[in-house]
Design a protein around this motif. Structure first.
Motif, short mmCIF file in Angstrom:
data_model
loop_
_atom_site.label_atom_id
_atom_site.label_comp_id
_atom_site.label_asym_id
_atom_site.label_seq_id
_atom_site.Cartn_x
_atom_site.Cartn_y
_atom_site.Cartn_z
N VAL A 79 0.83 -1.20 0.00
CA VAL A 79 0.00 0.00 0.00
C VAL A 79 0.87 1.26 0.00
N ASP A 84 4.60 -0.60 4.61
CA ASP A 84 3.53 -1.24 5.35
C ASP A 84 3.88 -2.73 5.45
N SER A 125 1.70 -3.20 8.71
CA SER A 125 0.57 -3.29 7.79
C SER A 125 -0.67 -3.75 8.55
N ASP A 126 -1.83 -3.40 8.02
CA ASP A 126 -3.06 -3.94 8.62
C ASP A 126 -3.22 -5.43 8.32
N GLU A 127 -2.34 -5.96 7.45
CA GLU A 127 -2.35 -7.39 7.18
C GLU A 127 -1.35 -8.17 8.04
N ARG A 194 -4.05 1.94 6.53
CA ARG A 194 -3.62 0.55 6.51
C ARG A 194 -2.22 0.38 7.13
N GLN A 195 -1.80 1.39 7.91
CA GLN A 195 -0.52 1.35 8.61
C GLN A 195 -0.74 1.70 10.08
#
Length: 584
Positions: A79, A84, A125-127, A194-195
């Motif tokens: 992203v 991220d 990362s949000d992942e 998303r971070q």
């Protein structure tokens, strides 16, 4: 060398910095930043990768740098171009594998190049597995305690916990849906949504990153550049703050706010330094800290903390002789006070390339990207000044950082179509900021090759402007006067003359206004950068070592330096000045 008597046409104003005999490589290195996505693509997918870097390391060795710094290559949804991070211990498949990293590292070391890698500790990362668990866990859980989750303000917690703004634009908070589907807590993200920011008051976070450092140290890396090094610890209570801050520049109002430069970061880096010191060799920590004070920056490189901190004050100084001279003096004073080397940098992956910044009407200003509708730089003037600025930088004692492609004189891509942009800053600002894509365009290795030699298939994750062909390495290598040959020659002279460990004096040139030119003396080398005004004459008998552009001699044999030129010269022996003291 023996001290020799002063004589006109120059007079030493005062010593700024003593020579050093300290032998650590990180005090005098030239470090080349590789942005992996844009350096070299080996498999033709249009994105640079680790095997591509390995194949081009000979270029860096031939250029004459000492170390390579790699921007993130870790597992990531990309992203924010790899900043991220979803897994700090693995390589994203777009860049290759851990085996590819090991091969790259081994080849770099075989060529005498040290390797510094990015570590991104402010956020994930949000992942990342941790954040996924946090979203699945209830408020107050151990999983959420690794991040900065807070209840909202107002009725039903519908308002963010405070008024902080994201560096990329918009609010710095995002509300989550709880496991039962109701609207719940908010999480902090100083960058993209998303971070999510980590909570560095949590011992589990601290322990995890010390293990991440050991993972890469065990593989043989020579150090870490620490992303947003000043941002890990937030002020107690997360108080409201009406100020703004920006990458590289720091706070707009002269302060960094409650989310940056908190005292607690220093204890973290002291513990990291202990981790590195347990390994053989000189492993280094480099701080990316956007602060408004050189003295605050110097606190990150006090004994027992980090080894280097990026000198953004130097990068952001405009094309102005008085301000340039002052930032050199102030930078050396701040770093000397704590026994650390000063770093010098003019471009990186977050700012408009200095070849273009210095061609703007407000020369050296720092726009947040340049679009086709914006003021366009004067390309010829910008390159001339950029070469002059670089030649001055490489004559300064300390550490020099180069950003990939600047040795080719690459300009910013200011004509990129908006639909090609990928920087989250472009999207989060609603198109108000062009963002950083213009300085991240893949490199041109050959004028006529597919994607100018970047990719065997011609694919390129960002489009390359046609003008890049004239900057390609293969049309500059071996060509006298080319920007590539200027860099290569300057780096060789810098090493031969031991300028990185040298002393520095300010020098006054007879008949030249201090607002027109900057004159410095490192060891026996006189370094003159002409910013404006009439040409500067250096009298007959001077030995010209290197100049950023053509330098003529007049009928009397004097060297004639036009505005926008830097020259390194050896003065006539009778005019050389006493040396500053040596430390070490």
């Amino acid at each position: 060398m023996d001290a020799l008597l002063d004589s006109p046409p120059w007079t030493s104003l005062f010593p700024v910095h003593p020579a050093t005999t300290d032998a650590q490589w990180w005090r005098t290195a030239v470090v080349y930043q590789v942005y992996p996505r844009s350096f070299a693509d080996s498999d033709g997918d249009g994105v640079g990768d680790l095997p591509g870097i390995t194949a081009r390391l000979d270029h860096l060795a031939a250029l004459g740098v000492d170390a390579v710094w790699l921007s993130p290559f870790y597992t990531s949804p990309q992203v924010d171009a790899g900043y991220d991070v979803a897994d700090h211990r693995d390589v994203d498949p777009v860049f290759g594998t851990l085996a590819d990293f090991d091969a790259m590292l081994a080849r770099a070391h075989a060529l005498g190049l040290r390797v510094i890698v990015d570590v991104v500790p402010n956020h994930t990362s949000d992942e990342h597995a941790w954040f996924r668990r946090a979203l699945a866990a209830p408020a107050g859980s151990a999983e959420r305690a690794r991040y900065v989750f807070r209840d909202g303000r107002g009725a039903q917690g519908a308002e963010p916990p405070n008024n902080w703004r994201s560096i990329f634009g918009g609010p710095a908070w995002t509300r989550v849906a709880e496991p039962d589907g109701t609207q719940g807590q908010w999480y902090l993200h100083l960058f993209d949504a998303r971070q999510p920011d980590l909570d560095w008051t949590n011992p589990e976070v601290r322990g995890e990153f010390e293990e991440v450092l050991r993972f890469w140290l065990d593989r043989g890396v020579d150090g870490f550049r620490v992303d947003v090094a000043h941002g890990l610890v937030k002020a107690d209570g997360l108080p409201d703050w009406d100020g703004t801050t920006a990458m590289v520049e720091g706070g707009a109002d002269g302060t960094t706010g409650p989310m940056f430069d908190q005292e607690g970061v220093h204890e973290i880096y002291r513990s990291w330094r202990a981790v590195l010191d347990a390994y053989p060799g000189d492993r280094v920590l480099v701080a990316e800290a956007w602060l408004d004070s050189l003295s605050r920056t110097a606190r990150y490189v006090r004994p027992g903390e980090m080894h280097q901190a990026f000198n953004f004050a130097y990068l952001t100084t405009p094309w102005d002789a008085d301000r340039n001279r002052q930032v050199v003096v102030d930078s050396l004073a701040a770093s000397d006070a704590v026994g650390a080397p000063t770093t010098w940098v003019l471009s990186n992956h977050d700012v408009v390339r200095h070849t273009s910044r210095l061609g703007l009407a407000d020369a050296g200003s720092l726009p947040k990207g340049i679009r086709a509708l914006d003021e366009q730089p004067d390309a010829e003037l910008g390159l001339r000044r950029a070469r002059a600025a670089t030649l001055q930088m490489l004559a300064l004692p300390g550490v020099a950082y180069l950003y990939q492609g600047e040795e080719l004189g690459l300009p910013e891509d200011t004509a990129m179509p908006d639909e090609a942009r990928q920087d989250p800053a472009w999207f989060r600002s609603g198109g108000l900021e062009a963002g950083r894509d213009g300085c991240r365009v893949p490199l041109p290795w050959s004028a006529d090759g597919p994607a100018h030699g970047f990719s065997p298939t011609g694919r390129s994750w960002l489009p390359q402007p046609p003008s890049f062909a004239r900057h390609a390495l293969d049309v500059q290598r071996g060509v006298p006067g080319s920007t590539y040959e200027l860099y290569r020659r300057a780096l060789a002279l810098r090493r031969h003359l031991q300028l990185a460990s040298g002393s520095l004096d300010l020098v006054e040139l007879a008949g030249v206004g201090t607002s027109d030119a900057v004159a410095l003396r490192n060891r026996d080398v006189l370094v003159v950068t002409v910013h404006r005004g009439a040409p500067v004459l250096l009298p007959a008998g001077c030995d010209l070592l290197i100049a950023s552009d053509d330098v003529a001699r007049d009928e009397a044999g004097s060297l004639v330096l036009e505005p926008g030129t830097t020259a390194w010269v050896l003065p006539p022996r009778a005019a050389r000045l006493p040396h500053a003291r040596t430390t070490g």
